[in-house]
Design a protein around this motif. Sequence first.
Motif, PDB file in Angstrom:
ATOM      1  N   ARG A  91       8.250  -7.132   6.367  1.00  0.00           N
ATOM      2  CA  ARG A  91       6.990  -6.662   5.799  1.00  0.00           C
ATOM      3  C   ARG A  91       5.804  -7.339   6.492  1.00  0.00           C
ATOM      4  O   ARG A  91       4.774  -6.709   6.732  1.00  0.00           O
ATOM      5  CB  ARG A  91       6.941  -6.945   4.293  1.00  0.00           C
ATOM      6  CG  ARG A  91       7.853  -6.077   3.472  1.00  0.00           C
ATOM      7  CD  ARG A  91       7.445  -4.609   3.530  1.00  0.00           C
ATOM      8  NE  ARG A  91       6.138  -4.361   2.922  1.00  0.00           N
ATOM      9  CZ  ARG A  91       5.440  -3.244   3.068  1.00  0.00           C
ATOM     10  NH1 ARG A  91       5.910  -2.267   3.829  1.00  0.00           N
ATOM     11  NH2 ARG A  91       4.275  -3.085   2.482  1.00  0.00           N
ATOM     12  N   THR A  94       5.411  -5.683   9.894  1.00  0.00           N
ATOM     13  CA  THR A  94       4.893  -4.321   9.724  1.00  0.00           C
ATOM     14  C   THR A  94       3.385  -4.356   9.500  1.00  0.00           C
ATOM     15  O   THR A  94       2.628  -3.576  10.098  1.00  0.00           O
ATOM     16  CB  THR A  94       5.578  -3.627   8.533  1.00  0.00           C
ATOM     17  OG1 THR A  94       6.987  -3.585   8.753  1.00  0.00           O
ATOM     18  CG2 THR A  94       5.052  -2.209   8.350  1.00  0.00           C
ATOM     19  N   ALA A  95       2.941  -5.280   8.645  1.00  0.00           N
ATOM     20  CA  ALA A  95       1.508  -5.396   8.352  1.00  0.00           C
ATOM     21  C   ALA A  95       0.732  -5.862   9.569  1.00  0.00           C
ATOM     22  O   ALA A  95      -0.382  -5.372   9.839  1.00  0.00           O
ATOM     23  CB  ALA A  95       1.293  -6.348   7.182  1.00  0.00           C
ATOM     24  N   ALA A  98       0.392  -2.986  11.895  1.00  0.00           N
ATOM     25  CA  ALA A  98      -0.579  -2.040  11.347  1.00  0.00           C
ATOM     26  C   ALA A  98      -2.005  -2.541  11.567  1.00  0.00           C
ATOM     27  O   ALA A  98      -2.917  -1.749  11.841  1.00  0.00           O
ATOM     28  CB  ALA A  98      -0.316  -1.826   9.855  1.00  0.00           C
ATOM     29  N   GLU A 155       7.515   2.790   9.494  1.00  0.00           N
ATOM     30  CA  GLU A 155       7.075   1.836   8.475  1.00  0.00           C
ATOM     31  C   GLU A 155       5.601   1.480   8.676  1.00  0.00           C
ATOM     32  O   GLU A 155       4.836   1.377   7.712  1.00  0.00           O
ATOM     33  CB  GLU A 155       7.941   0.574   8.529  1.00  0.00           C
ATOM     34  CG  GLU A 155       9.397   0.813   8.161  1.00  0.00           C
ATOM     35  CD  GLU A 155      10.260  -0.409   8.438  1.00  0.00           C
ATOM     36  OE1 GLU A 155       9.762  -1.544   8.290  1.00  0.00           O
ATOM     37  OE2 GLU A 155      11.437  -0.224   8.817  1.00  0.00           O
ATOM     38  N   SER A 158       3.407   4.483   7.709  1.00  0.00           N
ATOM     39  CA  SER A 158       3.386   4.659   6.254  1.00  0.00           C
ATOM     40  C   SER A 158       2.453   3.657   5.601  1.00  0.00           C
ATOM     41  O   SER A 158       1.748   3.986   4.638  1.00  0.00           O
ATOM     42  CB  SER A 158       4.800   4.502   5.676  1.00  0.00           C
ATOM     43  OG  SER A 158       5.655   5.519   6.150  1.00  0.00           O
ATOM     44  N   LEU A 159       2.426   2.438   6.116  1.00  0.00           N
ATOM     45  CA  LEU A 159       1.528   1.431   5.560  1.00  0.00           C
ATOM     46  C   LEU A 159       0.073   1.844   5.751  1.00  0.00           C
ATOM     47  O   LEU A 159      -0.748   1.721   4.839  1.00  0.00           O
ATOM     48  CB  LEU A 159       1.801   0.074   6.214  1.00  0.00           C
ATOM     49  CG  LEU A 159       1.126  -1.158   5.592  1.00  0.00           C
ATOM     50  CD1 LEU A 159       1.907  -2.427   5.923  1.00  0.00           C
ATOM     51  CD2 LEU A 159      -0.317  -1.326   6.045  1.00  0.00           C
ATOM     52  N   ALA A 162      -0.933   4.693   3.433  1.00  0.00           N
ATOM     53  CA  ALA A 162      -0.815   4.430   1.997  1.00  0.00           C
ATOM     54  C   ALA A 162      -2.186   4.396   1.328  1.00  0.00           C
ATOM     55  O   ALA A 162      -3.189   4.013   1.929  1.00  0.00           O
ATOM     56  CB  ALA A 162      -0.085   3.109   1.763  1.00  0.00           C
ATOM     57  N   PRO A 165      -3.239  -1.069  -1.156  1.00  0.00           N
ATOM     58  CA  PRO A 165      -2.163  -2.031  -0.890  1.00  0.00           C
ATOM     59  C   PRO A 165      -1.067  -1.975  -1.942  1.00  0.00           C
ATOM     60  O   PRO A 165      -1.326  -1.703  -3.118  1.00  0.00           O
ATOM     61  CB  PRO A 165      -2.894  -3.383  -0.928  1.00  0.00           C
ATOM     62  CG  PRO A 165      -4.079  -3.152  -1.819  1.00  0.00           C
ATOM     63  CD  PRO A 165      -4.494  -1.737  -1.566  1.00  0.00           C
ATOM     64  N   THR A 166       0.163  -2.232  -1.508  1.00  0.00           N
ATOM     65  CA  THR A 166       1.311  -2.224  -2.415  1.00  0.00           C
ATOM     66  C   THR A 166       1.950  -3.591  -2.584  1.00  0.00           C
ATOM     67  O   THR A 166       2.725  -3.797  -3.507  1.00  0.00           O
ATOM     68  CB  THR A 166       2.379  -1.241  -1.900  1.00  0.00           C
ATOM     69  OG1 THR A 166       2.746  -1.610  -0.552  1.00  0.00           O
ATOM     70  CG2 THR A 166       1.841   0.188  -1.898  1.00  0.00           C
ATOM     71  N   SER A 170       0.562  -5.876   2.744  1.00  0.00           N
ATOM     72  CA  SER A 170      -0.304  -4.739   3.045  1.00  0.00           C
ATOM     73  C   SER A 170      -1.745  -5.001   2.634  1.00  0.00           C
ATOM     74  O   SER A 170      -2.673  -4.414   3.197  1.00  0.00           O
ATOM     75  CB  SER A 170       0.218  -3.468   2.364  1.00  0.00           C
ATOM     76  OG  SER A 170       0.302  -3.633   0.961  1.00  0.00           O
TER      77      SER A 170
END
Length: 471
Positions: A91, A94-95, A98, A155, A158-159, A162, A165-166, A170
């Motif tokens: 995660r 991924t962030a 992004a 991934e 998708s972030l 979105a 933030p989840t 994120s």
Amino acid sequence: MAKFKNQRVRDPLHDLIKFSANEFENGMWRVIQTPEFQRLRRVKQLGFSELVYPGATHTRFAHSIGVFHTARQLMSIIEDQQGAANLQARRRDTALAAALVHDIGHGPFSHSFETVAARLKLPSATHEVVSASLIRDSEISAQLDKAMGNGFSLEVSSLIAADGPTDIYSSVVSSQFDADRLDYMRRDKLMTGTQHSEIDYTWLLENLRLGEVPSSVDEEATGLVETLVLDEKAIHAAETYVLGLFQLYPTVYFHKATRSAEKIFQELLFRVISLVGDGSTEKTGLGSQHPLCAFAREPKDILNFLCLDDSVIWGSLSQMLHAEDQTVSNLAKRLRDRELLVCIDIREAVSSSLGPNADAAAVEKAVEVCLDEIGAWYADNNKSECMPRVILDKAQRRPYKMSENSGSPLNQMMVVKGKGLVNISDISETVRAAQVFKLDRAYIDRDDTEAKTKIESILRNAIREEEKNAA
């Protein structure tokens, strides 16, 4: 075994931005080398602001790398306080990816282009949608998946796509206290030279902590969620952060001359795309294979979008200057030679005349009456064949959104208070008092005395009516 190499970028804001010799950061370095990312060198961060602030020539390219660097700093705080055992490395990565590619979908002159795309109902109406598409289906996706395995690019996209933030990772990319805002506020201040909006970045980061706040979905509690919070000692620095953003709106982002150039560009782009769509490409002054014409014919083709940038537009103005269509010719000359439209600030005139103690509802009513009457007059009196006689400009921004995504505390600035956490807006009068910045303006040709006289008459009548009601 793959060999990795240390890389670095010299940045005016962050000094050296280093990419370490490991699989992930070398993968991010390869992403930067892709044509899609390199295109951001040709998209300025502040669009037409250089017409007001000559130093504001920095690009989305520099900003994007700066956001990645800032996101790493925030992630290091999370990692240090979570501990290696609790860190969700996938995660985090991924962030961070992004953060690097979040602006990849910006068109020429960024938000001005989006306004035209929305007006024409084109698929490129929001850069987030284009960014997500490019991350999934371009060389960027290949490099992301090469670095971190198949599916990583999905991934990341998708972030970015979105709606808010989840999780804590994120929120580093998208929230009211994210890496994007922390970079552009400081970068835009530096490059424009404005002395407003100074923030105590070092102290803010020094006082970031991990905290847990209740989360809910559709008003049903879902447990605790981890988020970054500020120690109470940093509350004044947090207030300055909010006020700094508020100050950037009138001084930089919504400067009247910048907005005038944006309006001219939007009308020009709208006219050119409309002419091409109607089969009248020859009237634009551009060749049929020009990138702007190709985009106008096939706006859904992502390759056509990628061929557009600021330099393409600037380089086209001399051609459009000789367009058969007089609207295109006139607007192109104005933009090229900085012959901007004159601004009549409706809201400022109403507020000044009614005074600081005027009822807010009275101000809003007078402004709306003016805009309605100006619009009605324009509809009946737009005799110009070169361009609209009046262009209305209406916008508003709130520096701190008190209840945005109220079900998600990840999108709020939370402060340690005693043994608990509170929203900064609940304990800071300064933040609560930070008003929504609103603008309502009319732009006209400086030689159009009829339009100027009419608008001023409408203003006087609306103000007089509200003064009469208040008496």
